[in-house]
Design an enzyme around this catalytic site. Structure first.
Site, PDB file in Angstrom:
ATOM      1  N   ARG A  54       0.931  -1.231  -0.116  1.00 27.19           N
ATOM      2  CA  ARG A  54       0.217   0.045   0.064  1.00 27.19           C
ATOM      3  C   ARG A  54       0.673   1.558  -0.095  1.00 27.19           C
ATOM      4  O   ARG A  54       1.785   1.302   0.548  1.00 27.19           O
ATOM      5  CB  ARG A  54      -0.932   0.105   1.308  1.00 27.19           C
ATOM      6  CG  ARG A  54      -2.008  -0.750   1.539  1.00 27.19           C
ATOM      7  CD  ARG A  54      -2.560  -0.565   2.860  1.00 27.19           C
ATOM      8  NE  ARG A  54      -3.459  -1.731   2.830  1.00 27.19           N
ATOM      9  CZ  ARG A  54      -4.728  -1.772   2.979  1.00 27.19           C
ATOM     10  NH1 ARG A  54      -5.246  -0.606   2.505  1.00 27.19           N
ATOM     11  NH2 ARG A  54      -5.472  -2.760   3.083  1.00 27.19           N
TER      12      ARG A  54
ATOM     13  N   ASP B 204       6.209  -3.864  10.822  1.00 27.07           N
ATOM     14  CA  ASP B 204       4.795  -3.945  10.824  1.00 27.07           C
ATOM     15  C   ASP B 204       4.265  -3.814  12.334  1.00 27.07           C
ATOM     16  O   ASP B 204       3.340  -3.492  12.727  1.00 27.07           O
ATOM     17  CB  ASP B 204       4.077  -4.903   9.907  1.00 27.07           C
ATOM     18  CG  ASP B 204       4.436  -6.169  10.141  1.00 27.07           C
ATOM     19  OD1 ASP B 204       5.457  -6.397  10.883  1.00 27.07           O
ATOM     20  OD2 ASP B 204       4.052  -7.195   9.294  1.00 27.07           O
TER      21      ASP B 204
ATOM     22  N   SER C 157       8.394  -4.877   6.466  1.00 23.85           N
ATOM     23  CA  SER C 157       7.754  -6.115   7.590  1.00 23.85           C
ATOM     24  C   SER C 157       8.947  -7.163   7.348  1.00 23.85           C
ATOM     25  O   SER C 157       8.458  -8.240   6.825  1.00 23.85           O
ATOM     26  CB  SER C 157       6.385  -6.669   7.156  1.00 23.85           C
ATOM     27  OG  SER C 157       5.597  -5.305   7.304  1.00 23.85           O
TER      28      SER C 157
HETATM   29  C1  G6P Z   1      -0.783  -4.954   8.836  1.00 18.41           C
HETATM   30  C2  G6P Z   1       0.201  -4.271   7.738  1.00 18.41           C
HETATM   31  C3  G6P Z   1       1.048  -5.222   6.786  1.00 18.41           C
HETATM   32  C4  G6P Z   1       1.320  -6.411   7.666  1.00 18.41           C
HETATM   33  C5  G6P Z   1      -0.131  -6.921   7.901  1.00 18.41           C
HETATM   34  C6  G6P Z   1      -0.025  -8.340   8.252  1.00 18.41           C
HETATM   35  O1  G6P Z   1      -1.613  -4.372   9.224  1.00 18.41           O
HETATM   36  O2  G6P Z   1      -0.436  -3.166   7.194  1.00 18.41           O
HETATM   37  O3  G6P Z   1       1.814  -4.580   6.337  1.00 18.41           O
HETATM   38  O4  G6P Z   1       2.239  -7.056   7.092  1.00 18.41           O
HETATM   39  O5  G6P Z   1      -0.825  -6.431   8.562  1.00 18.41           O
HETATM   40  O6  G6P Z   1      -0.912  -9.046   7.704  1.00 18.41           O
HETATM   41  P1  G6P Z   1      -0.978  -9.896   6.280  1.00 18.41           P
HETATM   42  O7  G6P Z   1      -2.035 -10.798   6.687  1.00 18.41           O
HETATM   43  O8  G6P Z   1      -1.421  -8.963   5.305  1.00 18.41           O
HETATM   44  O9  G6P Z   1       0.380 -10.541   6.339  1.00 18.41           O
HETATM   45  C1  BGC Z   2       8.976 -10.631   9.349  1.00 22.04           C
HETATM   46  C2  BGC Z   2       8.734  -9.741  10.384  1.00 22.04           C
HETATM   47  C3  BGC Z   2       7.261  -9.335  10.159  1.00 22.04           C
HETATM   48  C4  BGC Z   2       6.466 -10.510  10.166  1.00 22.04           C
HETATM   49  C5  BGC Z   2       4.845  -9.860  10.103  1.00 22.04           C
HETATM   50  C6  BGC Z   2       8.121 -11.916   9.275  1.00 22.04           C
HETATM   51  O1  BGC Z   2       8.501 -12.806   8.105  1.00 22.04           O
HETATM   52  O2  BGC Z   2      10.386 -11.384   9.372  1.00 22.04           O
HETATM   53  O3  BGC Z   2       9.460  -8.509  10.178  1.00 22.04           O
HETATM   54  O4  BGC Z   2       7.087  -8.403  11.230  1.00 22.04           O
HETATM   55  O5  BGC Z   2       6.657 -11.548   9.127  1.00 22.04           O
HETATM   56  O6  BGC Z   2       4.731  -9.363   8.839  1.00 22.04           O
END
Ligand code: G6P
Ligand code: BGC
Ligand code: BGC
Length: 923
Positions: free
Chosen positions: A549, A663, A609
């Site tokens: 995003r 994140d 992240s």
């Molecule tokens: C958050 C963030 C993302 C993050 C995510 C994890 O709110 O905005 O950057 O990595 O949640 O969720 P997802 O299920 O999308 O990996």
């Molecule tokens: C990353 C982290 C991150 C997490 C959740 C992991 O794979 O190493 O930095 O916070 O995923 O997105």
């Protein structure tokens, strides 16, 4: 030809005393006889009415609309298919309740070869009257005793005995080996059994007896045993009819018509329990005074009214009541009765059958009557035979009306013009009565002319069929054991979870001290959560979750967000670093154009992240990629520099990158804006991780001893040093091996969305190879990586979904499964997601306890900001995490806050705080 009764005969008591008024003359007597026998005549119209009324009751009961005391019960039996003929093995069968006071034990060998039968060995035991009417435990102890007595005499291998229990009373089944007795029928009335699981009662009795180790695998109604034991013939045998002591039928119904079942495919055998049919309108006109008397004097007055006109327990009794009446009226035996004739139960089905049998001859009738203490004349013999014929003909006709109703029901549900079906028949009335079956068959042809029915007598009283069901049940039970064995390593107990928590604490401490640890405990340079005084417009990037995003975040008294989602194709995520960062800048440019921001250099916060070693707020060296990313030439580089270089390459754009934020940190900040107690950030999405506010004095490598700093734990890598080896299953190993980062992120691979579907897929493959799932057929689709998405777990485990919808989801995936398969897949999903949530909970428990101890508090109240698709979409994940935390960290009161705006907002807030502080220092 309506059946008529004289007004006197409608009053049973009066009728039985008429002999006191003197012997009738010859014409009176023939009239009396006629009147009496006439009552047992049932017209075709009446039979049709019974058929129609019964059909109505059946369909109503199927729809689940039965009144509290249903006329017929329509009980599903958990038998889903008629036998293939391939079932094999040795089985013990225990029959209780079909034939009067006798209990039968059989040793049945199924060869699995069509046409090749081995005669069963069997032994019958007489159940003493006091046991039939005594305490339930006594009855089951008696059964267990008979079992061992029988087995003692068998020259066979008695290891691993599997038993099928034929229990012929109305029962609510909830599985092949779970069956609750609704009410006793026929001559049984043992206390403490109604409402109990009869399988459990039998198991308990066998255990008490202690002689043999017998596994009670299946419980079956006698009608089902009769149907299942029928040799596979030209046409399917889909109806089982029993007329023994009692009467009943079962048939194969379409599962979708059975409302109580949550199933829309396939068939299920339904036990009609027509013995309790009692529609006043239909039955009333055919009930005689003798029926009323019989009912009145029975063990269960008012119940099983239909059965009491048909079942073998009652035919002799009806004959006796008529004979006693005629004797009292002076029409029979010169007006004399005898004590035997006046005692209940003195005329048995065998007597009636013999007396009616044309081959037996008058001499035998004479002898039977003499045994009753009577002195019959020649005309008496003939009249007694007429009475037997009248009672039994009516029974056969009524039974035919009921069977015709079942056939009509079957025909409706099959939507066939003409139904071709085989009916397996069993029970002593069918087998021993000379005319019962022929009257039954003739009447069925009249009442259901559109059905082409063949009648197949059961060979060994249904014992073989019970063994068939037992064989199927044994196979299913074996499958269940394999399933349990497979899932056992996923079921973690308190001690295992406490050990994970302890290991985590150890790894945290080491990581903080800068010692070798699978937890990197990375300082983030975020020292405080927002205080609300931050203001301004900020850009934010959010990379690393499901979506990439770009956001515009306006911080005033509140926060306003405008954002766009851009895709990052896998080729870009796993291509070159330059390509990836150029793509990111392209997206920013597009966003700026769309938002009319071109040319402005807003401060930018970058949610990135992945594990980064930060040297300041705007410097983060990517340690390694995780999840689905693998762009080259990035690891070991400062991500902010990579972004700035791409900005330079793109010229014409100016961006002011102020902060790089994980994140977890973004989520903590974002939730911290609403709740100042939020000092932990947790992500359970594509990947998993947590951050929390640590005392600076505990953090090696960052100068200063006072205050706090947010630490990015990078707990996804927990266990990469082998410390979680005891929890790793073969399926975790397979998922790890096939991933793009083998032996890395071991904790993450047990918890997060990117992997749970894959774990499930590997388990399903294993269960298929064991023959437990999909009938052991290897399904190509299941070999495809990532075919089983983690979102399916969330969908499948949703409580609002019926099993049939679970099946639909899986069928969409191209997995052709039965309902047993669907249930197992559901259990696999539950085991995998439960372990994930518990491990996550153990991690959170370690963190909150650390914070509590840091602060020297007896009790800690703290909030956790949480984000991630798995946490948010899964129906039970969040509550399981919370429950585990409560269990492992009882001194912490932990509130979980779901982040609504994603961590982009948090990144903007970090940026805003940094800008505020920078301004302060400038001032
Ligand atoms: C958050 C963030 C993302 C993050 C995510 C994890 O709110 O905005 O950057 O990595 O949640 O969720 P997802 O299920 O999308 O990996
Ligand atoms: C990353 C982290 C991150 C997490 C959740 C992991 O794979 O190493 O930095 O916070 O995923 O997105
Ligand atoms: C029972 C049925 C059984 C039938 C024939 C009835 O009394 O309720 O379950 O099938 O007798 O034995």
């Amino acid at each position: 030809m309506d059946s008529i009764g004289s007004s006197g005969l409608r009053q049973g008591e009066e009728a039985l005393s008429c002999s006191e008024e003197g012997l009738p003359g010859p014409s009176d007597s023939s009239e009396l006889v006629q009147e009496c026998l006439q009552q047992f005549k049932v017209t075709r119209a009446q039979l049709q009415q019974i058929q129609a009324s019964l059909l109505g009751s059946m369909e109503q009961a199927l729809r689940g609309q039965a009144s509290p005391a249903p006329a017929v019960r329509m009980l599903p039996t958990y038998v889903g298919s008629t036998p293939h003929g391939t079932e094999q093995g040795d089985f013990v069968v225990l029959e209780l309740g079909a034939t009067g006071a006798s209990l039968r034990v059989l040793w049945v060998t199924l060869t699995g070869i069509e046409g090749h039968r081995v005669e069963p060995r069997s032994q019958e035991f007489v159940i003493p009257q006091e046991v039939m009417l005594g305490a339930g435990q006594q009855l089951f102890d008696f059964a267990a005793h008979c079992l061992s007595e029988f087995l003692d005499a068998q020259p066979v291998n008695k290891q691993g005995l599997q038993l099928g229990f034929s229990f012929s009373f109305p029962c609510h089944q909830t599985g092949l080996d779970r069956s609750t007795l609704i009410s006793w029928t026929k001559g049984f009335r043992c206390s403490g059994v109604e409402g109990q699981d009869v399988v459990q009662l039998l198991r308990d009795a066998i255990r008490r007896q202690g002689a043999y180790n017998i596994d009670v695998v299946a419980v079956v109604n006698d009608t089902v045993g009769t149907m299942m034991g029928c040799e596979p013939g030209v046409r399917p045998c889909e109806v089982g009819l029993v007329v023994d002591t009692g009467t009943n039928a079962c048939y194969m119904e379409e599962a979708r018509h059975v409302a109580v079942l949550d199933e829309d495919r396939g068939r299920v055998c339904v036990s009609v329990e027509w013995g309790s049919f009692s529609d006043d309108g239909a039955l009333g006109p055919v009930l005689t005074t003798f029926d009323h008397t019989l009912d009145h004097e029975s063990l269960n007055p008012g119940a099983q009214r239909f059965e009491k006109m048909i079942g073998g327990l009652y035919l002799g009794e009806l004959v006796r009541l008529v004979l006693a009446h005629l004797a009292r009226c002076g029409v029979l035996f010169g007006g004399c009765t005898s004590p035997a004739l006046l005692s209940q139960g003195s005329i048995l089905l065998e007597h009636v059958a013999e007396m009616e049998d044309p081959s037996t001859g008058a001499a035998r009738v004479h002898a039977i009557l003499q045994d009753l203490g009577l002195s019959p004349g020649a005309s008496d013999v003939e009249l007694v035979q007429h009475v037997c014929v009248a009672v039994c003909t009516r029974a056969a006709q009524l039974c035919a009306a009921a069977l015709a109703a079942v056939l009509s029901c079957l025909q409706h549900s099959r939507e066939q013009q003409t139904l071709q079906v085989a009916v397996a028949t069993g029970g002593r009335v069918c087998e021993r009565h000379p005319r019962f079956c022929s009257v039954l068959q003739g009447t069925v042809m009249l009442l259901a002319p559109e059905c082409d029915v063949s009648f197949i007598p059961s060979v060994d009283g249904g014992g073989r069929g019970v063994a068939m069901v037992t064989a199927v049940a044994a196979r299913l039970a074996a499958h269940r054991r394999l399933l349990e064995e497979t899932l056992a390593p996923f079921r973690l107990n308190h001690d295992q979870l406490a050990a994970v928590q302890a290991q985590m604490r150890k790894a945290m401490a080491k990581g903080l001290r800068g010692e070798a640890s699978s937890l990197r405990m990375l300082p983030t340079f975020v020292r405080a959560t927002p205080d609300g005084s931050e203001r301004g417009d900020f850009l934010a990037l959010d990379l690393g979750g499901t979506n990439f995003r770009v956001l515009l975040v306006r911080v005033t008294t509140g926060v306003q967000i405008t954002s766009e989602i851009y895709s990052i194709p896998e080729t870009v995520a796993q291509g070159s670093g330059q390509q990836l960062f150029d793509h990111i800048v392209d997206c920013i440019v597009d966003f700026q154009q769309k938002q009319g921001l071109s040319g402005q250099s807003l401060p930018l916060g970058f949610t990135f992240s992945f594990p980064c070693r930060q040297l300041g707020l705007d410097q983060g060296i990517l340690l390694n990629w995780t999840k689905g990313f693998k762009a080259s030439d990035c690891e070991g580089q400062d991500v902010v520099s990579l972004l700035r270089e791409a900005i330079t390459r793109r010229q014409a754009v100016e961006l002011n990158v102020v902060a790089i934020v994980n994140d977890t940190v973004g989520t903590m900040m974002s939730c911290g804006y609403e709740d100042p107690r939020c000092e932990i950030g947790l992500i359970v999405g594509t990947g998993t991780n947590a951050c929390y506010m640590e005392e600076l004095r505990n953090v090696a490598g960052v100068p200063g001893d006072s205050g706090r700093m947010c630490i990015n734990m990078e707990w996804g890598a927990f266990g990469d040093d082998g410390s979680l080896a005891m929890l790793n299953t073969r399926f975790d190993a397979s998922v790890d091996q096939a991933s793009i980062n083998p032996s890395k992120q071991r904790f993450e691979k047990m918890i997060s969305g990117m992997y749970l579907g894959e774990i499930v897929r590997h388990i399903l493959l294993h269960l298929t190879s064991l023959g437990v799932l999909f009938r052991g057929q290897q399904i190509q689709r299941l070999q495809t990586r990532d075919i089983f998405k983690t979102k399916f777990l969330s969908e499948i485990e949703s409580d609002s979904l019926a099993l049939r919808q679970v099946r639909a989801i899986l069928e969409d995936l191209g997995l052709p499964l039965t309902s047993d398969d669907a249930l197992m897949v559901l259990e696999v999903c539950q085991a995998v997601s439960q372990r994930a949530a518990q491990l996550c909970g153990a991690g959170v428990a370690a963190v909150v306890e650390k914070i509590r101890e840091n602060r020297g508090l007896e009790e800690l109240a703290v909030s956790v900001g949480v984000d991630g698709t798995l946490y948010k979409l899964h129906p039970h994940f969040s509550s399981l995490v919370a429950a585990t935390v409560r269990e492992l960290a009882p001194r912490c009161v932990v509130t979980f806050l779901q982040s609504e705006d994603g961590s982009g907002k948090g990144a903007a807030l970090v940026t805003a705080v940094a800008c505020r502080l920078a301004q302060l220092t400038r001032v």
